[in-house]
Write a protein that holds these residues in place. Structure first.
Motif, PDB file in Angstrom:
ATOM      1  N   PRO A  35      -8.516   2.724  -1.310  1.00 41.54           N
ATOM      2  CA  PRO A  35      -8.490   4.192  -1.228  1.00 41.54           C
ATOM      3  C   PRO A  35      -7.975   4.902  -2.474  1.00 41.54           C
ATOM      4  O   PRO A  35      -7.857   6.130  -2.457  1.00 41.54           O
ATOM      5  N   LEU A  36      -7.678   4.166  -3.558  1.00 41.40           N
ATOM      6  CA  LEU A  36      -6.953   4.762  -4.682  1.00 41.40           C
ATOM      7  C   LEU A  36      -7.680   5.969  -5.271  1.00 41.40           C
ATOM      8  O   LEU A  36      -7.091   7.048  -5.419  1.00 41.40           O
ATOM      9  N   LEU A  37      -8.953   5.815  -5.631  1.00 36.91           N
ATOM     10  CA  LEU A  37      -9.676   6.927  -6.252  1.00 36.91           C
ATOM     11  C   LEU A  37      -9.763   8.118  -5.302  1.00 36.91           C
ATOM     12  O   LEU A  37      -9.497   9.262  -5.690  1.00 36.91           O
ATOM     13  N   GLY A  38     -10.136   7.855  -4.055  1.00 37.01           N
ATOM     14  CA  GLY A  38     -10.249   8.945  -3.080  1.00 37.01           C
ATOM     15  C   GLY A  38      -8.938   9.673  -2.889  1.00 37.01           C
ATOM     16  O   GLY A  38      -8.898  10.914  -2.811  1.00 37.01           O
ATOM     17  N   ASN A  39      -7.842   8.925  -2.820  1.00 37.65           N
ATOM     18  CA  ASN A  39      -6.527   9.551  -2.671  1.00 37.65           C
ATOM     19  C   ASN A  39      -6.215  10.474  -3.844  1.00 37.65           C
ATOM     20  O   ASN A  39      -5.726  11.594  -3.669  1.00 37.65           O
ATOM     21  N   VAL A  40      -6.488   9.996  -5.064  1.00 35.75           N
ATOM     22  CA  VAL A  40      -6.180  10.788  -6.256  1.00 35.75           C
ATOM     23  C   VAL A  40      -7.037  12.059  -6.286  1.00 35.75           C
ATOM     24  O   VAL A  40      -6.524  13.160  -6.541  1.00 35.75           O
ATOM     25  N   LEU A  41      -8.335  11.930  -6.037  1.00 37.15           N
ATOM     26  CA  LEU A  41      -9.209  13.107  -6.070  1.00 37.15           C
ATOM     27  C   LEU A  41      -8.805  14.112  -4.988  1.00 37.15           C
ATOM     28  O   LEU A  41      -8.740  15.320  -5.242  1.00 37.15           O
ATOM     29  N   GLU A  42      -8.528  13.625  -3.786  1.00 36.86           N
ATOM     30  CA  GLU A  42      -8.112  14.520  -2.695  1.00 36.86           C
ATOM     31  C   GLU A  42      -6.810  15.236  -3.040  1.00 36.86           C
ATOM     32  O   GLU A  42      -6.676  16.450  -2.841  1.00 36.86           O
TER      33      GLU A  42
END
Length: 429
Positions: free
Chosen positions: A278-285
Protein backbone atom coordinates in the motif's frame (compact mmCIF):
# COMPACT_ATOMS: atom_id res chain seq x y z
CA UNK A 1 21.21 8.82 -36.90
CA UNK A 2 21.60 10.62 -33.57
CA UNK A 3 25.04 11.81 -32.56
CA UNK A 4 26.73 9.83 -29.79
CA UNK A 5 28.12 11.36 -26.63
CA UNK A 6 27.21 15.01 -26.59
CA UNK A 7 28.41 16.61 -23.37
CA UNK A 8 25.05 16.41 -21.62
CA UNK A 9 24.69 12.68 -22.32
CA UNK A 10 28.14 11.96 -20.94
CA UNK A 11 27.55 13.89 -17.71
CA UNK A 12 24.34 11.99 -17.02
CA UNK A 13 25.95 8.63 -17.84
CA UNK A 14 29.05 9.44 -15.79
CA UNK A 15 26.75 10.14 -12.84
CA UNK A 16 24.86 6.88 -13.46
CA UNK A 17 28.11 4.88 -13.28
CA UNK A 18 28.91 6.58 -9.96
CA UNK A 19 25.38 5.83 -8.71
CA UNK A 20 25.66 2.14 -9.66
CA UNK A 21 29.03 1.78 -7.95
CA UNK A 22 27.76 3.48 -4.76
CA UNK A 23 24.50 1.47 -4.66
CA UNK A 24 25.29 -2.23 -4.10
CA UNK A 25 21.94 -2.77 -2.33
CA UNK A 26 18.41 -1.28 -2.43
CA UNK A 27 19.14 0.49 0.88
CA UNK A 28 22.20 2.22 -0.56
CA UNK A 29 20.32 3.09 -3.78
CA UNK A 30 17.55 4.77 -1.77
CA UNK A 31 20.08 6.67 0.37
CA UNK A 32 21.91 7.90 -2.73
CA UNK A 33 18.68 8.94 -4.48
CA UNK A 34 17.59 10.76 -1.30
CA UNK A 35 20.92 12.61 -1.20
CA UNK A 36 20.34 13.86 -4.77
CA UNK A 37 16.79 14.93 -3.85
CA UNK A 38 18.02 16.78 -0.74
CA UNK A 39 20.47 18.76 -2.89
CA UNK A 40 17.50 19.76 -5.08
CA UNK A 41 15.58 21.06 -2.04
CA UNK A 42 13.39 18.01 -1.28
CA UNK A 43 12.84 17.18 2.39
CA UNK A 44 12.21 13.84 4.11
CA UNK A 45 8.86 13.34 5.85
CA UNK A 46 8.18 10.61 8.41
CA UNK A 47 5.21 8.29 7.92
CA UNK A 48 4.49 8.42 11.66
CA UNK A 49 4.20 12.24 11.73
CA UNK A 50 1.31 14.48 10.61
CA UNK A 51 1.78 15.85 7.06
CA UNK A 52 0.98 19.38 5.95
CA UNK A 53 -0.21 20.57 2.56
CA UNK A 54 2.76 22.82 1.86
CA UNK A 55 4.13 23.19 -1.65
CA UNK A 56 7.59 21.88 -2.58
CA UNK A 57 9.44 18.59 -2.70
CA UNK A 58 9.00 15.77 -0.16
CA UNK A 59 10.07 12.15 0.06
CA UNK A 60 9.43 9.08 2.20
CA UNK A 61 11.96 6.27 2.71
CA UNK A 62 10.86 2.88 3.95
CA UNK A 63 13.57 0.21 3.88
CA UNK A 64 14.65 -0.26 0.27
CA UNK A 65 11.81 1.86 -1.16
CA UNK A 66 11.46 5.58 -1.78
CA UNK A 67 8.46 7.68 -2.82
CA UNK A 68 9.19 11.33 -3.71
CA UNK A 69 6.83 14.03 -4.98
CA UNK A 70 6.70 17.74 -5.71
CA UNK A 71 3.62 19.89 -5.02
CA UNK A 72 3.73 22.97 -7.29
CA UNK A 73 2.22 26.36 -6.47
CA UNK A 74 -1.50 26.37 -7.20
CA UNK A 75 -2.01 22.61 -6.86
CA UNK A 76 -5.50 21.69 -5.63
CA UNK A 77 -6.54 18.55 -3.73
CA UNK A 78 -7.80 17.08 -7.03
CA UNK A 79 -4.64 17.84 -9.07
CA UNK A 80 -3.61 14.58 -10.84
CA UNK A 81 -0.23 12.93 -10.37
CA UNK A 82 2.35 11.93 -12.95
CA UNK A 83 4.25 8.91 -11.61
CA UNK A 84 7.54 7.35 -12.69
CA UNK A 85 7.69 3.82 -11.28
CA UNK A 86 10.89 1.80 -10.92
CA UNK A 87 12.47 -0.77 -8.60
CA UNK A 88 15.58 -0.77 -6.46
CA UNK A 89 16.31 -4.50 -6.15
CA UNK A 90 18.36 -6.74 -8.45
CA UNK A 91 18.87 -10.54 -8.55
CA UNK A 92 21.82 -11.54 -6.38
CA UNK A 93 23.12 -13.75 -3.56
CA UNK A 94 21.93 -12.87 -0.04
CA UNK A 95 23.37 -13.95 3.31
CA UNK A 96 21.47 -16.51 5.39
CA UNK A 97 20.55 -15.93 9.06
CA UNK A 98 23.02 -18.61 10.28
CA UNK A 99 25.74 -17.86 7.73
CA UNK A 100 28.97 -19.34 9.11
CA UNK A 101 29.71 -22.55 7.26
CA UNK A 102 32.48 -24.34 5.38
CA UNK A 103 34.14 -27.68 4.66
CA UNK A 104 37.53 -29.28 4.02
CA UNK A 105 39.54 -26.36 5.37
CA UNK A 106 37.56 -23.62 3.58
CA UNK A 107 35.55 -20.98 5.46
CA UNK A 108 32.34 -20.08 3.63
CA UNK A 109 29.17 -17.97 3.95
CA UNK A 110 25.72 -19.49 3.45
CA UNK A 111 23.64 -17.60 0.88
CA UNK A 112 20.13 -17.66 -0.55
CA UNK A 113 19.44 -16.98 -4.23
CA UNK A 114 17.40 -13.78 -4.65
CA UNK A 115 15.31 -13.35 -7.80
CA UNK A 116 15.94 -14.85 -11.23
CA UNK A 117 19.70 -14.42 -11.31
CA UNK A 118 21.97 -15.85 -14.02
CA UNK A 119 23.86 -18.10 -11.60
CA UNK A 120 26.93 -18.67 -13.77
CA UNK A 121 27.67 -14.92 -13.86
CA UNK A 122 28.45 -15.06 -10.12
CA UNK A 123 31.18 -17.69 -10.58
CA UNK A 124 34.86 -16.75 -10.22
CA UNK A 125 34.09 -13.07 -9.54
CA UNK A 126 35.55 -10.92 -6.78
CA UNK A 127 32.60 -10.16 -4.52
CA UNK A 128 32.01 -7.57 -1.80
CA UNK A 129 29.38 -7.60 0.95
CA UNK A 130 26.86 -4.85 1.68
CA UNK A 131 23.43 -4.17 3.14
CA UNK A 132 21.80 -2.97 6.32
CA UNK A 133 22.18 -3.99 9.93
CA UNK A 134 19.37 -3.92 12.51
CA UNK A 135 20.60 -2.67 15.89
CA UNK A 136 19.48 -3.49 19.42
CA UNK A 137 18.41 0.14 20.01
CA UNK A 138 15.90 -0.08 17.12
CA UNK A 139 18.03 1.78 14.59
CA UNK A 140 19.67 0.57 11.38
CA UNK A 141 23.12 1.05 9.90
CA UNK A 142 24.26 0.69 6.29
CA UNK A 143 27.44 -1.29 5.66
CA UNK A 144 29.43 -1.66 2.45
CA UNK A 145 32.59 -3.75 2.36
CA UNK A 146 33.37 -2.84 -1.25
CA UNK A 147 36.48 -4.94 -1.78
CA UNK A 148 37.33 -8.51 -2.82
CA UNK A 149 36.06 -10.60 0.11
CA UNK A 150 34.30 -13.61 -1.36
CA UNK A 151 34.28 -15.85 -4.42
CA UNK A 152 32.08 -18.65 -5.74
CA UNK A 153 34.73 -20.92 -7.32
CA UNK A 154 33.77 -22.94 -10.38
CA UNK A 155 34.88 -26.56 -10.67
CA UNK A 156 37.92 -26.99 -12.93
CA UNK A 157 37.24 -28.38 -16.40
CA UNK A 158 39.51 -31.36 -15.59
CA UNK A 159 36.95 -32.48 -12.99
CA UNK A 160 33.91 -31.73 -15.18
CA UNK A 161 34.85 -32.66 -18.75
CA UNK A 162 31.34 -32.04 -20.13
CA UNK A 163 30.94 -28.55 -18.66
CA UNK A 164 31.06 -26.79 -22.03
CA UNK A 165 28.18 -28.94 -23.26
CA UNK A 166 25.97 -27.71 -20.44
CA UNK A 167 26.74 -26.24 -17.01
CA UNK A 168 24.37 -27.44 -14.27
CA UNK A 169 24.58 -25.62 -10.95
CA UNK A 170 22.88 -26.88 -7.79
CA UNK A 171 21.58 -23.75 -6.06
CA UNK A 172 22.28 -25.17 -2.58
CA UNK A 173 25.60 -26.99 -3.06
CA UNK A 174 27.44 -25.10 -5.79
CA UNK A 175 26.73 -21.42 -5.02
CA UNK A 176 28.26 -21.15 -1.52
CA UNK A 177 31.10 -18.59 -1.63
CA UNK A 178 34.46 -19.04 0.09
CA UNK A 179 35.99 -16.25 2.13
CA UNK A 180 38.86 -17.79 4.03
CA UNK A 181 40.86 -20.80 5.18
CA UNK A 182 40.37 -22.86 8.32
CA UNK A 183 37.38 -24.26 10.15
CA UNK A 184 33.98 -22.54 10.10
CA UNK A 185 33.45 -20.59 13.33
CA UNK A 186 30.07 -19.49 14.63
CA UNK A 187 30.02 -15.71 14.98
CA UNK A 188 32.63 -15.21 12.24
CA UNK A 189 30.41 -12.92 10.12
CA UNK A 190 29.14 -11.04 13.18
CA UNK A 191 32.71 -10.33 14.30
CA UNK A 192 33.56 -9.12 10.80
CA UNK A 193 30.55 -6.76 10.74
CA UNK A 194 31.50 -5.35 14.15
CA UNK A 195 35.05 -4.66 12.89
CA UNK A 196 33.72 -3.11 9.69
CA UNK A 197 31.31 -0.71 11.42
CA UNK A 198 32.93 -0.06 14.81
CA UNK A 199 29.81 -1.43 16.51
CA UNK A 200 29.84 -3.97 19.33
CA UNK A 201 28.82 -7.42 18.04
CA UNK A 202 26.01 -7.84 20.66
CA UNK A 203 24.42 -4.61 19.37
CA UNK A 204 23.85 -6.16 15.91
CA UNK A 205 20.64 -8.19 16.09
CA UNK A 206 19.89 -8.79 12.40
CA UNK A 207 20.95 -8.10 8.84
CA UNK A 208 19.82 -7.83 5.24
CA UNK A 209 23.15 -8.48 3.52
CA UNK A 210 23.96 -9.28 -0.09
CA UNK A 211 26.94 -9.92 -2.33
CA UNK A 212 28.02 -7.68 -5.20
CA UNK A 213 30.72 -7.69 -7.86
CA UNK A 214 33.43 -5.17 -6.96
CA UNK A 215 34.44 -4.61 -10.60
CA UNK A 216 33.72 -0.95 -11.33
CA UNK A 217 31.04 0.09 -13.87
CA UNK A 218 32.76 1.27 -17.06
CA UNK A 219 32.43 2.55 -20.60
CA UNK A 220 33.06 -0.27 -23.06
CA UNK A 221 33.69 -0.74 -26.75
CA UNK A 222 35.88 0.56 -29.54
CA UNK A 223 34.20 3.97 -29.41
CA UNK A 224 33.10 3.80 -25.74
CA UNK A 225 29.46 3.81 -26.87
CA UNK A 226 28.46 1.06 -24.42
CA UNK A 227 28.38 0.84 -20.63
CA UNK A 228 28.91 -2.31 -18.58
CA UNK A 229 27.96 -2.56 -14.94
CA UNK A 230 25.88 -4.20 -12.24
CA UNK A 231 22.23 -3.63 -11.30
CA UNK A 232 21.27 -1.57 -14.36
CA UNK A 233 18.06 -3.61 -14.00
CA UNK A 234 16.75 -1.43 -12.53
CA UNK A 235 18.91 1.26 -10.93
CA UNK A 236 19.27 2.80 -14.39
CA UNK A 237 15.57 3.75 -14.11
CA UNK A 238 15.82 4.81 -10.44
CA UNK A 239 18.69 7.15 -11.34
CA UNK A 240 16.90 8.52 -14.43
CA UNK A 241 13.67 8.99 -12.44
CA UNK A 242 15.50 10.90 -9.71
CA UNK A 243 17.09 13.21 -12.29
CA UNK A 244 13.73 13.65 -14.05
CA UNK A 245 11.88 14.51 -10.84
CA UNK A 246 14.40 17.18 -9.81
CA UNK A 247 14.22 18.64 -13.34
CA UNK A 248 10.39 18.63 -13.35
CA UNK A 249 10.29 20.36 -9.97
CA UNK A 250 12.00 23.38 -11.56
CA UNK A 251 9.43 23.71 -14.38
CA UNK A 252 6.15 24.62 -12.59
CA UNK A 253 4.40 21.41 -13.75
CA UNK A 254 0.60 21.28 -14.14
CA UNK A 255 0.61 17.85 -12.42
CA UNK A 256 2.19 16.60 -9.18
CA UNK A 257 5.28 14.68 -10.36
CA UNK A 258 6.12 11.53 -8.37
CA UNK A 259 8.97 9.01 -8.27
CA UNK A 260 8.03 5.59 -6.86
CA UNK A 261 11.07 3.33 -6.42
CA UNK A 262 9.93 -0.01 -4.98
CA UNK A 263 11.81 -2.98 -3.54
CA UNK A 264 11.14 -6.69 -4.23
CA UNK A 265 10.09 -6.46 -7.88
CA UNK A 266 12.38 -9.38 -8.73
CA UNK A 267 10.34 -11.81 -6.62
CA UNK A 268 6.76 -10.64 -7.10
CA UNK A 269 6.45 -7.26 -5.31
CA UNK A 270 4.53 -8.71 -2.35
CA UNK A 271 5.93 -6.79 0.63
CA UNK A 272 5.33 -3.57 2.53
CA UNK A 273 7.96 -1.93 0.29
CA UNK A 274 6.92 -3.67 -2.95
CA UNK A 275 4.60 -2.37 -5.65
CA UNK A 276 1.79 -4.68 -4.51
CA UNK A 277 1.89 -3.16 -1.03
CA UNK A 278 0.00 0.00 0.00
CA UNK A 279 2.99 2.38 0.15
CA UNK A 280 2.38 4.39 -3.03
CA UNK A 281 -1.38 4.59 -2.49
CA UNK A 282 -0.90 5.71 1.11
CA UNK A 283 1.51 8.48 0.08
CA UNK A 284 -0.70 9.76 -2.76
CA UNK A 285 -3.82 9.70 -0.56
CA UNK A 286 -2.08 11.47 2.30
CA UNK A 287 -0.87 14.12 -0.14
CA UNK A 288 -4.47 14.71 -1.26
CA UNK A 289 -5.78 14.79 2.33
CA UNK A 290 -2.95 17.07 3.55
CA UNK A 291 -4.04 19.61 0.94
CA UNK A 292 -7.56 19.58 2.38
CA UNK A 293 -9.06 17.00 0.02
CA UNK A 294 -11.44 14.12 0.64
CA UNK A 295 -12.52 10.90 -1.08
CA UNK A 296 -13.97 12.71 -4.09
CA UNK A 297 -10.74 14.68 -4.64
CA UNK A 298 -8.70 11.51 -4.35
CA UNK A 299 -10.90 9.77 -6.95
CA UNK A 300 -10.61 12.74 -9.33
CA UNK A 301 -6.85 12.95 -8.89
CA UNK A 302 -6.37 9.21 -9.52
CA UNK A 303 -8.64 9.33 -12.58
CA UNK A 304 -6.32 11.88 -14.19
CA UNK A 305 -3.09 10.19 -13.09
CA UNK A 306 -0.68 8.40 -15.44
CA UNK A 307 2.26 6.18 -14.46
CA UNK A 308 5.27 5.37 -16.63
CA UNK A 309 6.64 2.08 -15.28
CA UNK A 310 10.32 2.15 -16.29
CA UNK A 311 12.33 -1.07 -16.29
CA UNK A 312 14.99 -2.57 -18.53
CA UNK A 313 13.99 -4.66 -21.55
CA UNK A 314 15.76 -6.88 -24.04
CA UNK A 315 17.90 -5.42 -26.82
CA UNK A 316 18.15 -7.73 -29.83
CA UNK A 317 21.01 -10.16 -29.17
CA UNK A 318 23.32 -10.53 -32.20
CA UNK A 319 24.08 -14.18 -31.33
CA UNK A 320 20.49 -15.21 -30.52
CA UNK A 321 18.31 -13.11 -32.83
CA UNK A 322 15.90 -16.04 -33.28
CA UNK A 323 14.78 -15.64 -29.64
CA UNK A 324 13.32 -12.22 -30.45
CA UNK A 325 10.19 -11.29 -32.38
CA UNK A 326 11.20 -11.07 -36.09
CA UNK A 327 9.86 -7.52 -36.55
CA UNK A 328 10.73 -6.02 -33.13
CA UNK A 329 14.48 -5.65 -32.69
CA UNK A 330 15.23 -2.89 -30.16
CA UNK A 331 18.83 -1.70 -30.32
CA UNK A 332 21.15 -0.39 -27.65
CA UNK A 333 21.60 3.33 -28.28
CA UNK A 334 18.25 3.59 -30.06
CA UNK A 335 16.36 5.36 -27.29
CA UNK A 336 13.79 4.11 -24.77
CA UNK A 337 11.49 1.22 -25.59
CA UNK A 338 7.71 0.98 -25.31
CA UNK A 339 6.95 -2.49 -23.88
CA UNK A 340 3.80 -4.19 -25.15
CA UNK A 341 2.10 -7.46 -24.17
CA UNK A 342 -1.61 -7.95 -24.84
CA UNK A 343 -1.88 -10.46 -21.96
CA UNK A 344 -1.06 -7.65 -19.52
CA UNK A 345 2.43 -8.76 -18.56
CA UNK A 346 3.03 -5.13 -19.49
CA UNK A 347 0.32 -2.51 -18.87
CA UNK A 348 0.75 -0.54 -22.14
CA UNK A 349 -2.21 0.13 -24.42
CA UNK A 350 -2.72 2.51 -27.36
CA UNK A 351 -3.59 5.52 -25.17
CA UNK A 352 -0.46 4.86 -23.13
CA UNK A 353 1.56 4.75 -26.32
CA UNK A 354 0.28 8.25 -27.11
CA UNK A 355 1.48 9.57 -23.72
CA UNK A 356 4.92 7.99 -24.16
CA UNK A 357 5.44 9.16 -27.76
CA UNK A 358 4.39 12.70 -26.83
CA UNK A 359 7.04 12.73 -24.06
CA UNK A 360 9.71 11.42 -26.46
CA UNK A 361 8.80 14.04 -29.05
CA UNK A 362 8.91 16.87 -26.49
CA UNK A 363 12.32 15.62 -25.33
CA UNK A 364 13.61 15.19 -28.90
CA UNK A 365 14.47 11.56 -28.18
CA UNK A 366 14.25 8.52 -30.52
CA UNK A 367 12.16 5.57 -29.30
CA UNK A 368 11.50 1.91 -30.13
CA UNK A 369 8.90 -0.80 -29.50
CA UNK A 370 9.43 -4.15 -27.77
CA UNK A 371 7.17 -7.19 -27.94
CA UNK A 372 8.16 -10.78 -27.15
CA UNK A 373 8.46 -13.69 -29.54
CA UNK A 374 5.19 -15.61 -29.07
CA UNK A 375 7.12 -18.81 -28.36
CA UNK A 376 9.23 -17.21 -25.59
CA UNK A 377 7.35 -16.41 -22.34
CA UNK A 378 7.31 -12.72 -21.45
CA UNK A 379 8.60 -11.25 -18.19
CA UNK A 380 6.60 -8.72 -16.23
CA UNK A 381 7.11 -5.51 -14.22
CA UNK A 382 5.54 -3.31 -11.56
CA UNK A 383 3.35 -1.84 -14.35
CA UNK A 384 0.35 -4.20 -14.28
CA UNK A 385 0.49 -4.34 -10.46
CA UNK A 386 0.46 -0.53 -10.17
CA UNK A 387 -2.40 -0.23 -12.68
CA UNK A 388 -4.54 -2.84 -10.94
CA UNK A 389 -3.77 -1.87 -7.34
CA UNK A 390 -4.43 1.86 -7.71
CA UNK A 391 -6.68 2.04 -10.79
CA UNK A 392 -4.32 4.43 -12.56
CA UNK A 393 -3.41 4.40 -16.24
CA UNK A 394 0.05 2.82 -16.63
CA UNK A 395 2.51 2.48 -19.50
CA UNK A 396 5.52 0.13 -19.50
CA UNK A 397 8.74 1.52 -20.92
CA UNK A 398 12.49 1.21 -20.33
CA UNK A 399 15.94 0.85 -21.82
CA UNK A 400 17.03 -2.09 -24.00
CA UNK A 401 20.01 -3.97 -22.58
CA UNK A 402 21.89 -7.26 -22.98
CA UNK A 403 22.80 -9.73 -20.21
CA UNK A 404 19.72 -8.92 -18.12
CA UNK A 405 19.94 -10.46 -14.61
CA UNK A 406 23.67 -11.04 -15.02
CA UNK A 407 26.02 -9.84 -12.29
CA UNK A 408 27.20 -7.39 -14.99
CA UNK A 409 24.83 -6.05 -17.65
CA UNK A 410 25.42 -4.16 -20.92
CA UNK A 411 23.67 -1.05 -22.29
CA UNK A 412 24.15 1.79 -24.75
CA UNK A 413 25.92 4.82 -23.25
CA UNK A 414 23.37 7.30 -24.68
CA UNK A 415 20.23 5.49 -23.51
CA UNK A 416 20.32 6.56 -19.83
CA UNK A 417 20.24 10.24 -20.89
CA UNK A 418 17.48 9.55 -23.46
CA UNK A 419 15.40 7.86 -20.75
CA UNK A 420 15.92 10.64 -18.21
CA UNK A 421 15.00 13.30 -20.79
CA UNK A 422 11.83 11.38 -21.70
CA UNK A 423 10.83 10.95 -18.05
CA UNK A 424 11.47 14.65 -17.38
CA UNK A 425 9.27 15.64 -20.32
CA UNK A 426 6.54 13.27 -19.07
CA UNK A 427 6.66 14.57 -15.49
CA UNK A 428 6.67 18.21 -16.60
CA UNK A 429 3.52 17.61 -18.64
Amino acid sequence: MHQHHDRFDRRHTDDLLSFLAASPTPYHAVANAAERLEKAGFRAVDETEAWDGATGGRYVVRGGALIAWYVPEGATPATPFRVVGAHTDSPNLRVKPEPDTGAHGWRQLGVEIYGGTLLNTWLDRDLGLAGRLALRDGGTRLVNADRPLLRVPQLAIHLDRGVNDGLKLDRQRHMTPVWGLGEAREGDLLAFLAEETGLDAPDIVGWDLMLHSVEAPAYLGRDRELIAGPRMDNLLSVHAGTAALTAAAESAPPYIPVLAAFDHEENGSQSDTGAEGPLLGNVLERSVFARGGGYEDRARAYAGTVCLSSDTGHAVHPNYAERHDPTHHPRAGGGPILKVNVNQRYATDATGRAVFTAACERAGVPWQTFVSNNAVPCGTTIGPITAARHGIATVDIGVAILSMHSARELAGADDPHYLAATLAAFLAG
